[in-house]
Design an enzyme around this catalytic site. Structure first.
Site, PDB file in Angstrom:
ATOM      1  N   ARG A 224      45.889   0.877  62.271  1.00 42.21           N
ATOM      2  CA  ARG A 224      44.853  -0.088  62.650  1.00 42.21           C
ATOM      3  C   ARG A 224      44.684  -0.041  64.170  1.00 42.21           C
ATOM      4  NH1 ARG A 224      42.971  -0.197  58.307  1.00 42.21           N
ATOM      5  NH2 ARG A 224      42.903  -1.878  56.796  1.00 42.21           N
ATOM      6  N   HIS A 272      36.993   5.800  61.528  1.00 40.58           N
ATOM      7  CA  HIS A 272      37.691   5.084  60.437  1.00 40.58           C
ATOM      8  C   HIS A 272      37.388   5.734  59.077  1.00 40.58           C
ATOM      9  CE1 HIS A 272      39.487   0.978  59.111  1.00 40.58           C
ATOM     10  NE2 HIS A 272      39.846   1.960  58.281  1.00 40.58           N
TER      11      HIS A 272
HETATM   12  P1  NAP Z   1      52.832  -0.262  52.970  1.00 41.09           P
HETATM   13  O1  NAP Z   1      53.096   0.465  51.701  1.00 41.09           O
HETATM   14  O2  NAP Z   1      52.844  -1.753  52.984  1.00 41.09           O
HETATM   15  O3  NAP Z   1      53.882   0.298  54.055  1.00 41.09           O
HETATM   16  C1  NAP Z   1      54.043  -0.280  55.306  1.00 41.09           C
HETATM   17  C2  NAP Z   1      55.261   0.335  55.982  1.00 41.09           C
HETATM   18  O4  NAP Z   1      55.366  -0.200  57.303  1.00 41.09           O
HETATM   19  C3  NAP Z   1      56.578  -0.001  55.265  1.00 41.09           C
HETATM   20  O5  NAP Z   1      57.451   1.101  55.292  1.00 41.09           O
HETATM   21  C4  NAP Z   1      57.141  -1.144  56.095  1.00 41.09           C
HETATM   22  O6  NAP Z   1      58.543  -1.258  56.078  1.00 41.09           O
HETATM   23  C5  NAP Z   1      56.683  -0.731  57.478  1.00 41.09           C
HETATM   24  N1  NAP Z   1      56.641  -1.892  58.390  1.00 41.09           N
HETATM   25  C6  NAP Z   1      55.899  -3.008  58.293  1.00 41.09           C
HETATM   26  N2  NAP Z   1      56.187  -3.850  59.318  1.00 41.09           N
HETATM   27  C7  NAP Z   1      57.152  -3.238  60.045  1.00 41.09           C
HETATM   28  C8  NAP Z   1      57.876  -3.614  61.199  1.00 41.09           C
HETATM   29  N3  NAP Z   1      57.676  -4.780  61.807  1.00 41.09           N
HETATM   30  N4  NAP Z   1      58.800  -2.748  61.668  1.00 41.09           N
HETATM   31  C9  NAP Z   1      59.045  -1.567  61.042  1.00 41.09           C
HETATM   32  N5  NAP Z   1      58.378  -1.152  59.941  1.00 41.09           N
HETATM   33  C10 NAP Z   1      57.443  -1.987  59.455  1.00 41.09           C
HETATM   34  O7  NAP Z   1      51.408   0.167  53.577  1.00 41.09           O
HETATM   35  P2  NAP Z   1      50.595   1.509  53.279  1.00 41.09           P
HETATM   36  O8  NAP Z   1      49.925   1.420  51.961  1.00 41.09           O
HETATM   37  O9  NAP Z   1      51.479   2.662  53.558  1.00 41.09           O
HETATM   38  O10 NAP Z   1      49.444   1.388  54.400  1.00 41.09           O
HETATM   39  C11 NAP Z   1      49.747   1.335  55.785  1.00 41.09           C
HETATM   40  C12 NAP Z   1      48.513   0.959  56.587  1.00 41.09           C
HETATM   41  O11 NAP Z   1      47.602   2.058  56.675  1.00 41.09           O
HETATM   42  C13 NAP Z   1      47.640  -0.149  55.988  1.00 41.09           C
HETATM   43  O12 NAP Z   1      48.185  -1.428  56.234  1.00 41.09           O
HETATM   44  C14 NAP Z   1      46.319   0.053  56.699  1.00 41.09           C
HETATM   45  O13 NAP Z   1      46.268  -0.735  57.877  1.00 41.09           O
HETATM   46  C15 NAP Z   1      46.320   1.539  57.079  1.00 41.09           C
HETATM   47  N6  NAP Z   1      45.246   2.276  56.386  1.00 41.09           N
HETATM   48  C16 NAP Z   1      44.300   2.914  57.133  1.00 41.09           C
HETATM   49  C17 NAP Z   1      43.302   3.637  56.501  1.00 41.09           C
HETATM   50  C18 NAP Z   1      42.270   4.400  57.286  1.00 41.09           C
HETATM   51  O14 NAP Z   1      41.316   4.908  56.711  1.00 41.09           O
HETATM   52  N7  NAP Z   1      42.435   4.553  58.597  1.00 41.09           N
HETATM   53  C19 NAP Z   1      43.242   3.684  55.094  1.00 41.09           C
HETATM   54  C20 NAP Z   1      44.203   3.014  54.367  1.00 41.09           C
HETATM   55  C21 NAP Z   1      45.213   2.297  55.022  1.00 41.09           C
HETATM   56  P3  NAP Z   1      59.322  -1.638  54.707  1.00 41.09           P
HETATM   57  O15 NAP Z   1      59.176  -0.410  53.837  1.00 41.09           O
HETATM   58  O16 NAP Z   1      60.713  -1.838  55.137  1.00 41.09           O
HETATM   59  O17 NAP Z   1      58.634  -2.838  54.143  1.00 41.09           O
END
Ligand code: NAP
Length: 309
Positions: A224, A272
């Site tokens: 983000r 994006h």
């Molecule tokens: P997810 O499955 O919720 O994974 C988030 C990861 O971040 C987890 O490993 C979590 O740790 C870690 N995390 C969260 N807070 C943290 C902190 N304070 N310190 C250390 N690690 C932390 O999310 P996802 O599905 O992989 O998606 C990630 C992000 O990608 C989304 O939230 C979105 O913003 C972005 N995204 C962007 C696009 C684009 O087109 N650019 C598309 C889709 C998504 P734990 O495993 O320990 O909980």
């Protein structure tokens, strides 16, 4: 029974058809055409204007159109007590992995330098190390971070990741928590941010973090926009400490026309587009989650409002 829909990208007819196939008994209303708010039992949306969801007193569940949910929690009136789910989907993960691979390879193989050389008709060789000697670090080892790590491993990159809780992933060096962040950064030559946006992760890619990366490191952010402090990134690149960056997301989107990021010669910008969930997949997941909520079960991919992701 009615579902309120809102997306930044206007394709109402398409969504009506796709949702109609999997939810035949559901009336789909497209915001701002709410009708009687008391009819609304479900919401499927992205970036719904603040204060709208809290108007629906018969709402039973909220579904994000994408993987990220930060825009929901930015609404001070967001009804946090309701079942709330996001998209986790193999295809969405695969698309994100493509983006990560594409840009890791660009940085690994010095493509930004060659693009600049081409402008000046300069022929100057520079060979990258073997992928197994290139250290890639992924901030966030969730659905998308792990998907990208798998594909990078396949190309034999030396992959590490950082998450909040401890993880064991074969072939990936795993770090977790604030205490292990510096160690992770010190070994990361190409940094990929796939964190959710929360209070803790806002501004995480700032001058302090960038200074902890080794000289010449590159940054890729498809997470983000507010994860990165743009001025700190440009200063770190201009000083030569960071070699280059690829940014897909921005504090303000679309990126304003006069934003200095556009013209930075070492920053590559994409609008994006790193990944998106296909409507058919989101519709099927929504139908499944409505069935679950109606049966008194938790929806799939439930978001934890306390963690904020
Ligand atoms: P997810 O499955 O919720 O994974 C988030 C990861 O971040 C987890 O490993 C979590 O740790 C870690 N995390 C969260 N807070 C943290 C902190 N304070 N310190 C250390 N690690 C932390 O999310 P996802 O599905 O992989 O998606 C990630 C992000 O990608 C989304 O939230 C979105 O913003 C972005 N995204 C962007 C696009 C684009 O087109 N650019 C598309 C889709 C998504 P734990 O495993 O320990 O909980």
């Amino acid at each position: 029974m009615a579902l309120i829909f809102h997306s930044k990208i206007k394709r109402d007819d398409w969504w009506r058809e796709v949702l109609g196939k999997v939810l035949p008994g559901m009336e789909v209303r497209f915001y701002p055409e709410i009708g009687n708010p008391d009819d609304i039992e479900y919401a499927l949306c992205f970036a719904m204007p603040h204060g709208v969801l809290s108007q629906f007193k018969n709402l039973k569940g909220i579904f994000s159109l994408g993987a990220g949910v930060d825009h929901f929690f930015a609404d001070p009136d967001f009804p946090k007590h309701l079942p709330f789910a996001r998209v986790v989907d193999d295809e969405l993960t695969a698309r994100m992995s493509e983006y990560v691979l594409q840009h890791v390879l660009n940085h690994h193989r010095y493509q930004a330098d060659f693009d600049l050389q081409q402008k000046d008709h300069v022929w100057k060789e520079r060979f990258p190390p073997a992928a197994r000697n290139r250290k890639v670090g992924i901030l966030g080892l969730g659905a998308l971070g792990q998907g990208a790590a798998e594909r990078l491993k396949y190309l034999e990159f030396d992959v590490a990741g950082w998450s909040r809780s401890p993880k064991e992933i074969e072939g990936v060096t795993c770090y977790h928590g604030a205490d292990q962040l510096d160690e992770f950064l010190a070994r990361t030559e190409i940094l990929v941010c796939l964190l959710p946006l929360t209070e803790e992760t806002t501004g995480i890619i700032n001058k302090d973090l960038l200074a902890k990366l080794p000289e010449g490191a590159a940054v890729i952010n498809p997470g983000r926009g507010p994860h990165v402090v743009p001025e700190d990134l440009m200063t770190a690149i201009d000083s030569g400490h960071i070699s280059s960056a690829t940014l897909d997301v921005f504090i303000q989107e679309p990126l304003p026309e006069n934003d200095p990021l556009w013209d930075h010669p070492k920053i590559r910008i994409t609008p994006h587009v790193a990944s998106v969930a296909a409507p058919e997949r989101v519709a099927a997941l929504t139908a499944e989650n409505i069935k679950r909520i109606e049966n008194g079960e938790d929806p799939l991919n439930k978001v934890d409002p306390e963690r904020g992701y």
